[in-house]
Design an enzyme around this catalytic site. Structure first.
Site, mmCIF file in Angstrom:
data_model
loop_
_atom_site.group_PDB
_atom_site.id
_atom_site.type_symbol
_atom_site.label_atom_id
_atom_site.label_comp_id
_atom_site.label_asym_id
_atom_site.label_seq_id
_atom_site.Cartn_x
_atom_site.Cartn_y
_atom_site.Cartn_z
ATOM 1 N N ASN A 159 -0.623 -1.547 -7.536
ATOM 2 C CA ASN A 159 -2.008 -1.162 -7.264
ATOM 3 C C ASN A 159 -2.349 0.049 -8.131
ATOM 4 O OD1 ASN A 159 -4.455 -0.378 -6.235
ATOM 5 N ND2 ASN A 159 -3.665 0.209 -4.208
ATOM 6 N N TRP A 160 -3.137 -0.197 -9.164
ATOM 7 C CA TRP A 160 -3.446 0.887 -10.114
ATOM 8 C C TRP A 160 -4.486 1.860 -9.581
ATOM 9 C CZ3 TRP A 160 -4.219 -2.493 -15.158
ATOM 10 C CH2 TRP A 160 -2.983 -3.059 -15.513
ATOM 11 N N LYS A 161 -5.148 1.476 -8.493
ATOM 12 C CA LYS A 161 -6.216 2.317 -7.925
ATOM 13 C C LYS A 161 -7.249 2.642 -9.009
ATOM 14 C CE LYS A 161 -2.966 3.691 -4.421
ATOM 15 N NZ LYS A 161 -2.490 4.661 -3.431
ATOM 16 N N HIS B 283 -7.106 -1.996 2.095
ATOM 17 C CA HIS B 283 -6.251 -0.860 1.742
ATOM 18 C C HIS B 283 -6.693 0.381 2.527
ATOM 19 C CE1 HIS B 283 -4.412 2.404 -0.483
ATOM 20 N NE2 HIS B 283 -3.536 1.517 -0.923
ATOM 21 N N GLU C 54 -7.108 3.339 1.767
ATOM 22 C CA GLU C 54 -8.095 4.201 1.102
ATOM 23 C C GLU C 54 -9.504 3.622 1.240
ATOM 24 O OE1 GLU C 54 -6.108 4.588 -2.695
ATOM 25 O OE2 GLU C 54 -4.478 5.658 -1.687
ATOM 26 N N GLU D 98 1.689 -0.556 5.063
ATOM 27 C CA GLU D 98 1.650 0.691 4.302
ATOM 28 C C GLU D 98 1.326 1.859 5.234
ATOM 29 O OE1 GLU D 98 0.794 0.055 -0.129
ATOM 30 O OE2 GLU D 98 -1.143 0.052 0.894
ATOM 31 N N GLY E 179 1.288 7.867 -1.504
ATOM 32 C CA GLY E 179 0.990 8.935 -2.454
ATOM 33 C C GLY E 179 1.578 10.283 -2.075
ATOM 34 N N SER F 277 4.889 5.101 -1.537
ATOM 35 C CA SER F 277 5.859 5.869 -2.325
ATOM 36 C C SER F 277 7.104 5.052 -2.698
ATOM 37 C CB SER F 277 6.246 7.159 -1.600
ATOM 38 O OG SER F 277 5.112 8.013 -1.466
ATOM 39 N N GLY G 198 1.945 1.888 -5.688
ATOM 40 C CA GLY G 198 0.816 2.617 -6.250
ATOM 41 C C GLY G 198 1.238 3.408 -7.471
ATOM 42 N N GLY G 199 1.489 4.693 -7.276
ATOM 43 C CA GLY G 199 1.758 5.614 -8.384
ATOM 44 C C GLY G 199 2.799 5.118 -9.376
HETATM 45 P P1 PGA Z 1 1.921 4.850 -3.612
HETATM 46 O O1 PGA Z 1 0.678 3.933 -3.170
HETATM 47 O O2 PGA Z 1 2.993 3.918 -4.095
HETATM 48 O O3 PGA Z 1 1.375 5.737 -4.689
HETATM 49 O O4 PGA Z 1 2.353 5.606 -2.400
HETATM 50 C C1 PGA Z 1 0.872 2.738 -2.477
HETATM 51 C C2 PGA Z 1 -0.441 2.100 -2.158
HETATM 52 O O5 PGA Z 1 -1.397 2.806 -1.810
HETATM 53 O O6 PGA Z 1 -0.592 0.863 -2.242
#
Ligand code: PGA
Length: 250
Positions: free
Chosen positions: A12-14, A99, A101, A170, A176, A213, A234-235
């Site tokens: 997930n590149w956000k 998600h 967010e 998640e 994050g 993470s 994500g990251g």
């Molecule tokens: P993260 O994000 O790996 O940066 O913790 C995961 C996500 O939000 O899907």
């Protein structure tokens, strides 16, 4: 239970990467993964502006392309939103829904249910996200919360859709933060998600992913758990090398 389920590792590149950056990334990822048979499904989730470029770059490869969000309406006055038909038109294969967010920005359980339905009706694969906050975990409310979120997300899903829908657990406190859930905590929650989803979907066929993470260092330990069928990253997915290493750990 991990026998019949092929793992899925999704990045997930956000709100990161332009179309040009996405093309470069996918070319690098394809080179890293090679042409050989992968032991998992691999997907990237670019922002809407890079969906089409990413899909073109991934064409003919094993890399699947998912949007990060979808609106339930077919079209209309929804400024800034993207419909399932637009995602199909961009050449993508599926979408994330719910998600944390997005939920924090106001997406409700009812919208998640409607968006899952709209995506499936358009022929898209869906990865629907659930997870508790730190306050909920510390108050002992994790299972009750996940029960509610999973039930709501699957409210309009049919049993025969198990092959095109995955659930990503998640925990919000792990996203994050660098504070990854331990394999034991993640396993327990993913097993619970699976048991709740069993009211609608065959639990032996349903893919349940862990996200929060995930890194090349902790991916193998998480994905070795019996109820964890892959990762939503994500990251660490922003770097093709790190993401390919996580895919190889599956
Ligand atoms: P993260 O994000 O790996 O940066 O913790 C995961 C996500 O939000 O899907």
């Amino acid at each position: 239970m991990s026998g019949p389920r092929r793992p899925l590792v999704a990045g997930n590149w956000k709100m990161n990467k332009t179309g040009v950056e996405a093309r470069e990334y996918v070319a690098r990822l394809r080179a890293l993964l090679g042409d050989g048979e992968l032991s998992c499904d691999v997907a990237v989730c670019p922002p809407a502006t890079a969906l089409e470029a990413t899909a073109r770059a991934a064409s003919g490869s094993a890399v699947r392309v998912l949007a990060q969000a979808v609106h339930e309406a077919e079209k209309g006055a929804h400024t800034g939103e993207v419909s399932a038909g637009m995602i199909v038109g961009a050449g993508a294969d599926g979408t994330l829904v719910g998600h944390s967010e997005r939920r924090a920005a106001g997406e409700t359980d009812d919208q998640v249910a409607a968006r899952v339905r709209a995506a499936l009706d358009a022929g898209l694969q869906v990865v629907v996200c659930v997870g508790e906050s730190l306050e909920q975990r510390e108050a002992g409310e994790t299972e009750r919360w996940l029960t509610g979120q999973v039930g709501a997300a699957l409210a309009q899903v049919r049993a025969d859709e198990v092959g095109v829908l995955s659930i990503a657990y998640e925990p919000i406190w792990a996203i994050g933060t660098g504070r990854t859930a331990t394999p034991e905590i993640a396993q327990e929650a993913c097993a619970h998600v699976r048991s709740v989803a069993a009211a609608t979907l065959d639990p032996a066929a349903l893919r349940v992913l862990y996200g929060g993470s995930v890194t090349p260092d902790n991916a193998a330990g998480l994905m070795a758990q019996p109820d964890i069928d892959g990762a939503l990253v994500g990251g660490a997915s922003l770097d093709a090398e790190a993401f390919a290493a996580i895919a190889r750990a599956a």
